[in-house]
Design a protein around this motif. Structure first.
Motif, PDB file in Angstrom:
ATOM      1  N   ARG A 139       0.832  -1.200   0.000  1.00 40.44           N
ATOM      2  CA  ARG A 139       0.000   0.000   0.000  1.00 40.44           C
ATOM      3  C   ARG A 139       0.874   1.261   0.000  1.00 40.44           C
ATOM      4  NH1 ARG A 139      -3.105  -1.232   4.269  1.00 40.44           N
ATOM      5  NH2 ARG A 139      -4.761  -2.347   3.219  1.00 40.44           N
ATOM      6  N   ASP A 140       1.940   1.231   0.800  1.00 39.00           N
ATOM      7  CA  ASP A 140       2.863   2.372   0.824  1.00 39.00           C
ATOM      8  C   ASP A 140       3.494   2.596  -0.551  1.00 39.00           C
ATOM      9  OD1 ASP A 140       2.286   2.643   3.465  1.00 39.00           O
ATOM     10  OD2 ASP A 140       4.196   1.819   4.198  1.00 39.00           O
ATOM     11  N   ALA A 141       3.872   1.490  -1.177  1.00 43.06           N
ATOM     12  CA  ALA A 141       4.492   1.609  -2.499  1.00 43.06           C
ATOM     13  C   ALA A 141       3.488   2.150  -3.501  1.00 43.06           C
ATOM     14  CB  ALA A 141       5.026   0.244  -2.945  1.00 43.06           C
ATOM     15  N   LEU A 142       2.225   1.703  -3.360  1.00 41.71           N
ATOM     16  CA  LEU A 142       1.177   2.189  -4.253  1.00 41.71           C
ATOM     17  C   LEU A 142       0.982   3.695  -4.080  1.00 41.71           C
ATOM     18  CD1 LEU A 142      -1.027   1.479  -6.336  1.00 41.71           C
ATOM     19  CD2 LEU A 142      -2.576   1.039  -4.424  1.00 41.71           C
ATOM     20  N   THR A 143       1.073   4.146  -2.843  1.00 38.63           N
ATOM     21  CA  THR A 143       0.934   5.587  -2.577  1.00 38.63           C
ATOM     22  C   THR A 143       2.034   6.382  -3.289  1.00 38.63           C
ATOM     23  OG1 THR A 143      -0.048   5.074  -0.451  1.00 38.63           O
ATOM     24  CG2 THR A 143       0.742   7.324  -0.746  1.00 38.63           C
ATOM     25  N   MET A 144       3.250   5.833  -3.278  1.00 31.60           N
ATOM     26  CA  MET A 144       4.343   6.500  -4.013  1.00 31.60           C
ATOM     27  C   MET A 144       3.949   6.691  -5.466  1.00 31.60           C
ATOM     28  SD  MET A 144       8.001   4.934  -2.759  1.00 31.60           S
ATOM     29  CE  MET A 144       7.670   3.285  -3.292  1.00 31.60           C
ATOM     30  N   ASN A 170       5.441  10.048  -6.838  1.00 31.76           N
ATOM     31  CA  ASN A 170       6.717  10.258  -6.146  1.00 31.76           C
ATOM     32  C   ASN A 170       7.803   9.311  -6.665  1.00 31.76           C
ATOM     33  OD1 ASN A 170       8.705  11.009  -4.411  1.00 31.76           O
ATOM     34  ND2 ASN A 170       7.425  10.909  -2.561  1.00 31.76           N
ATOM     35  N   ARG A 171       8.239   9.626  -7.853  1.00 33.25           N
ATOM     36  CA  ARG A 171       9.236   8.806  -8.536  1.00 33.25           C
ATOM     37  C   ARG A 171      10.560   8.758  -7.748  1.00 33.25           C
ATOM     38  NH1 ARG A 171      12.911   8.913 -12.603  1.00 33.25           N
ATOM     39  NH2 ARG A 171      12.616   7.396 -14.273  1.00 33.25           N
ATOM     40  N   GLN A 172      10.891   9.915  -7.198  1.00 29.52           N
ATOM     41  CA  GLN A 172      12.134  10.028  -6.442  1.00 29.52           C
ATOM     42  C   GLN A 172      12.146   9.072  -5.239  1.00 29.52           C
ATOM     43  OE1 GLN A 172      14.780  11.385  -7.356  1.00 29.52           O
ATOM     44  NE2 GLN A 172      15.925  11.014  -5.451  1.00 29.52           N
ATOM     45  N   ALA A 173      11.012   8.984  -4.548  1.00 32.09           N
ATOM     46  CA  ALA A 173      10.913   8.086  -3.390  1.00 32.09           C
ATOM     47  C   ALA A 173      11.093   6.629  -3.825  1.00 32.09           C
ATOM     48  CB  ALA A 173       9.562   8.264  -2.701  1.00 32.09           C
ATOM     49  N   PHE A 174      10.528   6.299  -4.971  1.00 29.71           N
ATOM     50  CA  PHE A 174      10.683   4.947  -5.505  1.00 29.71           C
ATOM     51  C   PHE A 174      12.160   4.621  -5.742  1.00 29.71           C
ATOM     52  CE2 PHE A 174      11.290   2.116  -9.107  1.00 29.71           C
ATOM     53  CZ  PHE A 174      10.488   1.032  -8.781  1.00 29.71           C
ATOM     54  N   VAL A 175      12.844   5.541  -6.404  1.00 29.77           N
ATOM     55  CA  VAL A 175      14.255   5.322  -6.718  1.00 29.77           C
ATOM     56  C   VAL A 175      15.079   5.190  -5.427  1.00 29.77           C
ATOM     57  CG1 VAL A 175      16.327   6.374  -7.751  1.00 29.77           C
ATOM     58  CG2 VAL A 175      14.138   6.405  -8.991  1.00 29.77           C
ATOM     59  N   GLU A 176      14.785   6.050  -4.445  1.00 29.71           N
ATOM     60  CA  GLU A 176      15.531   5.996  -3.183  1.00 29.71           C
ATOM     61  C   GLU A 176      15.301   4.679  -2.444  1.00 29.71           C
ATOM     62  OE1 GLU A 176      15.535  10.799  -2.485  1.00 29.71           O
ATOM     63  OE2 GLU A 176      14.465   9.526  -1.026  1.00 29.71           O
ATOM     64  N   VAL A 228      16.915  -0.859  -0.722  1.00 31.39           N
ATOM     65  CA  VAL A 228      16.731  -2.311  -0.745  1.00 31.39           C
ATOM     66  C   VAL A 228      17.930  -2.995  -1.411  1.00 31.39           C
ATOM     67  CG1 VAL A 228      15.281  -4.219  -1.548  1.00 31.39           C
ATOM     68  CG2 VAL A 228      14.212  -2.116  -0.707  1.00 31.39           C
ATOM     69  N   ALA A 229      18.410  -2.392  -2.487  1.00 34.64           N
ATOM     70  CA  ALA A 229      19.570  -2.947  -3.194  1.00 34.64           C
ATOM     71  C   ALA A 229      20.769  -3.030  -2.255  1.00 34.64           C
ATOM     72  CB  ALA A 229      19.901  -2.092  -4.415  1.00 34.64           C
ATOM     73  N   LYS A 230      20.944  -1.986  -1.457  1.00 36.98           N
ATOM     74  CA  LYS A 230      22.052  -1.949  -0.505  1.00 36.98           C
ATOM     75  C   LYS A 230      21.871  -3.035   0.548  1.00 36.98           C
ATOM     76  CE  LYS A 230      24.681   1.351   2.211  1.00 36.98           C
ATOM     77  NZ  LYS A 230      24.483   2.451   3.144  1.00 36.98           N
ATOM     78  N   TRP A 231      20.625  -3.208   0.968  1.00 37.78           N
ATOM     79  CA  TRP A 231      20.315  -4.222   1.983  1.00 37.78           C
ATOM     80  C   TRP A 231      20.586  -5.631   1.445  1.00 37.78           C
ATOM     81  CZ3 TRP A 231      16.608  -8.115   1.993  1.00 37.78           C
ATOM     82  CH2 TRP A 231      16.474  -8.794   3.209  1.00 37.78           C
ATOM     83  N   PHE A 232      20.244  -5.873   0.165  1.00 36.50           N
ATOM     84  CA  PHE A 232      20.531  -7.183  -0.448  1.00 36.50           C
ATOM     85  C   PHE A 232      22.039  -7.416  -0.535  1.00 36.50           C
ATOM     86  CE2 PHE A 232      16.159  -7.842  -1.850  1.00 36.50           C
ATOM     87  CZ  PHE A 232      16.079  -9.235  -1.938  1.00 36.50           C
ATOM     88  N   GLY A 233      22.787  -6.336  -0.709  1.00 29.43           N
ATOM     89  CA  GLY A 233      24.247  -6.423  -0.741  1.00 29.43           C
ATOM     90  C   GLY A 233      24.739  -7.355  -1.835  1.00 29.43           C
ATOM     91  N   ASP A 234      25.692  -8.232  -1.460  1.00 27.28           N
ATOM     92  CA  ASP A 234      26.299  -9.138  -2.435  1.00 27.28           C
ATOM     93  C   ASP A 234      25.304 -10.148  -3.001  1.00 27.28           C
ATOM     94  OD1 ASP A 234      28.657  -7.860  -2.047  1.00 27.28           O
ATOM     95  OD2 ASP A 234      29.472  -9.348  -0.641  1.00 27.28           O
ATOM     96  N   PHE A 235      24.195 -10.350  -2.270  1.00 27.21           N
ATOM     97  CA  PHE A 235      23.217 -11.312  -2.774  1.00 27.21           C
ATOM     98  C   PHE A 235      22.594 -10.848  -4.091  1.00 27.21           C
ATOM     99  CE2 PHE A 235      22.929 -12.831   1.727  1.00 27.21           C
ATOM    100  CZ  PHE A 235      23.294 -14.147   1.456  1.00 27.21           C
ATOM    101  N   ALA A 236      22.432  -9.535  -4.249  1.00 21.12           N
ATOM    102  CA  ALA A 236      21.780  -9.040  -5.472  1.00 21.12           C
ATOM    103  C   ALA A 236      22.548  -9.463  -6.728  1.00 21.12           C
ATOM    104  CB  ALA A 236      21.570  -7.525  -5.400  1.00 21.12           C
TER     105      ALA A 236
END
Ligand code: NAD
Length: 298
Positions: A249-254, A259-265, A270-278
């Motif tokens: 729902r939060d993502a849908l609100t973006m 709020n494209r900028q919020a999506f990119v951020e 999340v990418a950083k959180w995935f780290g080497d796994f990504a």
């Protein structure tokens, strides 16, 4: 090649680790997983007796002399069966279960039986051709030494044993199974309600989408009762699933607020959180997609 060699072993039999066990009783032995484990045990030289729901009048005779009892009945009756029917097993008999949740059945087994107890969760369905590279989660109960051979036997079948603490296992399953299967279910509901033309979608589909659609579609080729069991078994799954809805729902609100900028951020976070796994996942999926592409029947 490895898969093939296990399949061949399944035809000719497996090495038997424990010679002096007495027989095995599979409670729920006519069920899907019960039959699979019975077959694997028979192929390994063990004597196996089934005790299904209409066999309780013969229970005393069936349990007499048993060295291992495996409980594999529907989740919603598992603890009741253990508590009410498995309190008189031979003293040194191993009591094990194959239930998809572990904490409650393990506690019930420890309370019902004084001998060795172990919780197992095969992380696969009965449709696997072989156990090669499949995972079986083990939650230790009591007297590990007495059932060590069983874990070795499962490894002989090709599976990997992964130890886990029951409560942590159940928590992980809320995400790995309940939440995931539930969102797959909703994905299917959505395609159905939108009256998506699957044939048409497949024509437009790149290998990644075909793979995703296959993952969703395969759910609906299976038993709804099993998935209902997994999704409804733990009250905690509701939390995991409603957290998912909140995030959605939060993502849908973006999106709705542009709020494209919020999506990119958030993407970057999340990418950083995935780290080497990504990058690792990207690498792994590339190989899978290549083979999907090769087998694509268009
Ligand atoms: P199933 O419905 O095919 O088999 C269950 C069996 O238990 C049936 O033969 C049924 O008659 C029997 N049964 C029901 N009540 C009984 C009773 N009171 N006493 C004795 N027998 C009784 O189910 P399944 O898919 O084989 O699942 C069995 C267990 O395995 C469940 O705990 C499930 O969580 C676990 N499991 C299943 C899968 C899977 O993909 N099927 C995977 C991992 C774990």
């Amino acid at each position: 090649l490895m898969r093939e060699s296990y399949l061949n072993e399944k035809d000719v039999g497996f090495k038997q680790i424990k010679q002096d066990l007495g027989h095995v009783v599979v409670v729920g032995g006519q069920g899907k997983l019960g039959q699979l484990f019975s077959q694997m045990l028979v192929l390994s030289g063990y004597k196996v007796k089934s005790l299904d729901k209409n066999d309780w009048q013969d229970a005393a005779a069936i349990f007499d002399g048993a060295g291992l009892v495996i409980v594999t009945v529907p989740i919603n009756v598992t603890c009741e069966v253990i508590r009410e029917k498995l309190t008189q097993l031979p003293e040194h008999c191993i009591l094990a279960d194959l239930t998809s949740i572990k904490e409650a059945p393990l506690a019930a087994m420890l309370a019902a039986h004084k001998g060795p107890v172990v919780g197992l969760h095969p992380m696969f369905g009965p449709d696997v051709g072989s156990l090669a590279k499949q995972v079986v989660v083990v939650c230790h109960g009591r007297d590990q030494e007495a059932y060590q051979w069983l874990l070795q036997q499962i490894e002989i079948w090709g599976a990997r044993i992964v130890e886990a603490e029951a409560e942590r296992h159940d928590k992980a399953m809320q995400l790995v199974q309940a939440m995931r299967h539930f969102s797959t279910f909703v994905y299917g509901v959505n395609l159905c309600k939108e009256e998506a033309d699957i044939g048409n979608l497949l024509q437009f589909s790149s290998p990644i989408y075909r793979l995703e659609l296959a993952m969703v579609g395969r759910l609906f080729a299976q038993d709804p009762e099993l998935y209902a069991d997994i999704i409804f078994a733990q009250p905690g799954s509701q939390l995991a699933i409603s957290d998912y809805l909140d995030n959605y729902r939060d993502a849908l609100t973006m999106l709705q607020t542009g709020n494209r900028q919020a999506f990119v951020e958030q993407f970057q976070r999340v990418a950083k959180w995935f780290g080497d796994f990504a990058p690792q996942f990207q690498h792994e999926s590339r190989a899978m997609l290549q083979s999907v592409n090769d087998m694509k029947a268009d």
